[in-house]
Write a protein that holds these residues in place. Structure first.
Motif, PDB file in Angstrom:
ATOM      1  N   ASP A   5      -2.196   3.249   3.188  1.00  8.85           N
ATOM      2  CA  ASP A   5      -3.552   2.710   3.274  1.00  8.85           C
ATOM      3  C   ASP A   5      -4.189   2.812   1.892  1.00  8.85           C
ATOM      4  O   ASP A   5      -3.554   3.191   0.913  1.00  8.85           O
ATOM      5  CB  ASP A   5      -4.389   3.451   4.325  1.00  8.85           C
ATOM      6  CG  ASP A   5      -4.555   4.936   4.025  1.00  8.85           C
ATOM      7  OD1 ASP A   5      -4.070   5.402   2.968  1.00  8.85           O
ATOM      8  OD2 ASP A   5      -5.166   5.649   4.841  1.00  8.85           O
ATOM      9  N   LYS A   6      -5.425   2.412   1.808  1.00  6.39           N
ATOM     10  CA  LYS A   6      -6.232   2.499   0.580  1.00  6.39           C
ATOM     11  C   LYS A   6      -5.629   1.670  -0.561  1.00  6.39           C
ATOM     12  O   LYS A   6      -5.275   0.517  -0.349  1.00  6.39           O
ATOM     13  CB  LYS A   6      -6.468   3.957   0.203  1.00  6.39           C
ATOM     14  CG  LYS A   6      -7.201   4.753   1.286  1.00  6.39           C
ATOM     15  CD  LYS A   6      -7.506   6.163   0.838  1.00  6.39           C
ATOM     16  CE  LYS A   6      -8.267   6.904   1.925  1.00  6.39           C
ATOM     17  NZ  LYS A   6      -8.591   8.287   1.535  1.00  6.39           N
ATOM     18  N   THR A  42      -7.566  -5.036   2.921  1.00  5.52           N
ATOM     19  CA  THR A  42      -8.313  -4.062   3.709  1.00  5.52           C
ATOM     20  C   THR A  42      -8.079  -2.657   3.166  1.00  5.52           C
ATOM     21  O   THR A  42      -6.996  -2.348   2.661  1.00  5.52           O
ATOM     22  CB  THR A  42      -7.875  -4.110   5.180  1.00  5.52           C
ATOM     23  OG1 THR A  42      -6.449  -3.906   5.250  1.00  5.52           O
ATOM     24  CG2 THR A  42      -8.211  -5.448   5.799  1.00  5.52           C
ATOM     25  N   TRP A  43      -9.094  -1.797   3.280  1.00  8.26           N
ATOM     26  CA  TRP A  43      -8.975  -0.421   2.796  1.00  8.26           C
ATOM     27  C   TRP A  43      -8.122   0.417   3.750  1.00  8.26           C
ATOM     28  O   TRP A  43      -7.400   1.317   3.324  1.00  8.26           O
ATOM     29  CB  TRP A  43     -10.364   0.183   2.632  1.00  8.26           C
ATOM     30  CG  TRP A  43     -10.399   1.468   1.876  1.00  8.26           C
ATOM     31  CD1 TRP A  43     -10.877   2.666   2.336  1.00  8.26           C
ATOM     32  CD2 TRP A  43      -9.970   1.716   0.533  1.00  8.26           C
ATOM     33  NE1 TRP A  43     -10.761   3.631   1.348  1.00  8.26           N
ATOM     34  CE2 TRP A  43     -10.205   3.066   0.239  1.00  8.26           C
ATOM     35  CE3 TRP A  43      -9.390   0.906  -0.454  1.00  8.26           C
ATOM     36  CZ2 TRP A  43      -9.887   3.650  -0.996  1.00  8.26           C
ATOM     37  CZ3 TRP A  43      -9.074   1.479  -1.677  1.00  8.26           C
ATOM     38  CH2 TRP A  43      -9.326   2.824  -1.938  1.00  8.26           C
ATOM     39  N   THR A  44      -8.190   0.093   5.026  1.00 11.94           N
ATOM     40  CA  THR A  44      -7.297   0.740   5.994  1.00 11.94           C
ATOM     41  C   THR A  44      -5.917   0.096   5.882  1.00 11.94           C
ATOM     42  O   THR A  44      -5.725  -0.843   5.110  1.00 11.94           O
ATOM     43  CB  THR A  44      -7.849   0.570   7.411  1.00 11.94           C
ATOM     44  OG1 THR A  44      -8.063  -0.834   7.662  1.00 11.94           O
ATOM     45  CG2 THR A  44      -9.170   1.299   7.581  1.00 11.94           C
ATOM     46  N   ALA A  45      -4.955   0.605   6.646  1.00 15.15           N
ATOM     47  CA  ALA A  45      -3.606   0.055   6.597  1.00 15.15           C
ATOM     48  C   ALA A  45      -3.624  -1.442   6.860  1.00 15.15           C
ATOM     49  O   ALA A  45      -4.213  -1.902   7.831  1.00 15.15           O
ATOM     50  CB  ALA A  45      -2.726   0.764   7.623  1.00 15.15           C
ATOM     51  N   ASN A  46      -2.994  -2.207   5.989  1.00 14.61           N
ATOM     52  CA  ASN A  46      -2.994  -3.662   6.108  1.00 14.61           C
ATOM     53  C   ASN A  46      -2.069  -4.085   7.241  1.00 14.61           C
ATOM     54  O   ASN A  46      -0.877  -3.722   7.254  1.00 14.61           O
ATOM     55  CB  ASN A  46      -2.548  -4.285   4.783  1.00 14.61           C
ATOM     56  CG  ASN A  46      -2.882  -5.769   4.703  1.00 14.61           C
ATOM     57  OD1 ASN A  46      -2.574  -6.526   5.613  1.00 14.61           O
ATOM     58  ND2 ASN A  46      -3.500  -6.173   3.616  1.00 14.61           N
ATOM     59  N   GLN A 105       0.885  -1.164   0.000  1.00 17.91           N
ATOM     60  CA  GLN A 105       0.000   0.000   0.000  1.00 17.91           C
ATOM     61  C   GLN A 105       0.923   1.214   0.000  1.00 17.91           C
ATOM     62  O   GLN A 105       1.394   1.646   1.050  1.00 17.91           O
ATOM     63  CB  GLN A 105      -0.922   0.006   1.220  1.00 17.91           C
ATOM     64  CG  GLN A 105      -2.117  -0.915   1.115  1.00 17.91           C
ATOM     65  CD  GLN A 105      -2.934  -0.937   2.398  1.00 17.91           C
ATOM     66  OE1 GLN A 105      -2.442  -1.369   3.432  1.00 17.91           O
ATOM     67  NE2 GLN A 105      -4.171  -0.470   2.324  1.00 17.91           N
TER      68      GLN A 105
END
Length: 379
Positions: A306-307, A369-373, A302
């Motif tokens: 994130d994202k 995941t859209w948040t930090a993996n 990422q």
């Protein structure tokens, strides 16, 4: 006394046994509940992606490594057959360029692509063509460029005139009939950038080396060109379509790569010039990932913490940094989760040598995941 002790011991054993049996029943009940819950989160749609299977120039005529297709025969056959024999077959198989050596003349490119298609359709070689899996392909720099030393600092690959038509002649069967295409004045050169949907997923495929003619400013043309505005407009269209829940952008070249653990954007040969314009739009419009090849490695990251993800799967059989050859599978779950699994086997020595004693195993697995993996990948 002995009889009393024996009776007491039997009573204790009975109590322990009853408690153990009760605990096992509770654990079994709990595990069954978890399995039932998990089974409800079934795979709605799945696809495999990879790129970079061509042999090195030194092996172009080595029949132990390849044939007229210039594909790494052992790796390609093994990957195709393993994917085709999966219990849960993917719906789609994406080949993200550099399937042939090319990068020279239109005559060689024409011959190699023809032989690659014959290899794909040869049921005695693999079961992929009869597996029912839809196969979609986009070209890489080895299909779109030629190598020449013109003394230009930092450049040795240039647009190959005629490559677009040769690709379309041989590879149209690997482009969805229901695809959305680039229209307008430059539509001929942009035939290999397109988009299509499957279920609730939008796929945007980029030719990251779109042909552009020589000019006074760029006498040999430029590599790494994409129809940026069209791609961004399509991303935004999919974002605003209520029926599309997940968006993926795929192309041969990545924008970010990891070098010694440092994630770096690339606008030269390793990436493409329009990355700084395109990437923010991917994040802004909730694109799950840019899926790429080009670098002969497997990487997942990422780039901004994130994202949107950058996943590189350029480990299909070309020599390079990859510790393993294989493929990467993405499962879109009924819950909306996106599961990624990278499968691989060790490289041979030399890289095209068979390795029957190296099993294909999971090399990376995560939920995108859209948040930090919380599950980073490292070699």
């Amino acid at each position: 006394m002995k009889i009393k002790h024996l009776i007491l011991l039997l009573a204790v054993c009975c109590i322990v046994a009853c408690k153990t049996e009760k605990k096992e029943k509770e654990e079994t009940k709990s595990f069954t509940k978890e399995l039932t819950s998990f089974s409800k989160d079934s795979i709605e749609y799945s696809f495999v992606f990879l790129g970079c299977n061509r042999v090195d120039r030194h092996q172009e005529y080595d029949t132990t490594a390849t044939n007229g297709s210039t594909a790494n025969l052992y790796a390609m056959k093994r990957i195709w057959n393993e994917v085709a024999s999966l219990d849960q077959k993917p719906d789609l198989f994406f080949f993200l360029g550099d399937m042939v050596l090319g990068e020279s003349t239109t005559t060689k490119l024409d011959s190699q692509l023809k032989d690659w298609v014959n290899l794909y359709n040869d049921t005695s070689f693999s079961a992929i063509s009869t597996s029912g899996i839809e196969t979609v392909a986009v070209p890489g720099n080895h299909e779109m460029l030629y190598w020449a030393d013109y003394g230009v600092k930092g450049h040795d690959e240039w647009p190959l005139k005629g490559a677009t038509q040769i690709w379309m002649n041989h590879m149209t069967e690997f482009m969805p009939k229901d695809r959305d295409i680039v229209t307008g004045n430059d539509s001929i050169n942009n035939q290999m950038t397109f988009a299509f949907t499957r279920k609730n997923i939008g796929f945007i495929l980029m030719n990251t080396d779109t042909y552009n003619a020589p000019s006074k400013v760029n006498p040999y043309g430029l590599e790494g060109q994409i129809p940026t505005n069209w791609i961004i407009n399509k991303v935004e269209e999919y974002k605003n379509d209520a029926s599309i829940e997940h968006i993926f952008v795929l192309g041969h070249k990545p924008y970010y790569i990891s070098e010694n653990g440092i994630i770096t954007p690339k606008t030269g040969h390793e990436g493409f010039p329009e990355g700084p314009t395109l990437w923010p739009k991917l994040r802004e419009n909730n694109v799950i990932a840019m899926l790429s090849a080009h670098k002969h490695d497997y990487q997942r990251m990422q780039p901004e913490g994130d994202k949107t993800y950058q996943v590189i799967a350029g480990n299909a059989g070309s020599p390079g940094e990859a510790p393993f050859f294989g493929y990467t599978k993405i499962d879109v779950m009924s819950s909306g989760e996106i599961h990624l699994t990278a499968m691989g086997f060790d490289q041979g020595n030399p890289y095209y040598a068979p390795v029957p004693n190296s099993p294909t195993t999971i090399r990376d697995q995560t939920i995108l995941t859209w948040t930090a993996n919380a599950n980073p990948y490292s070699n």
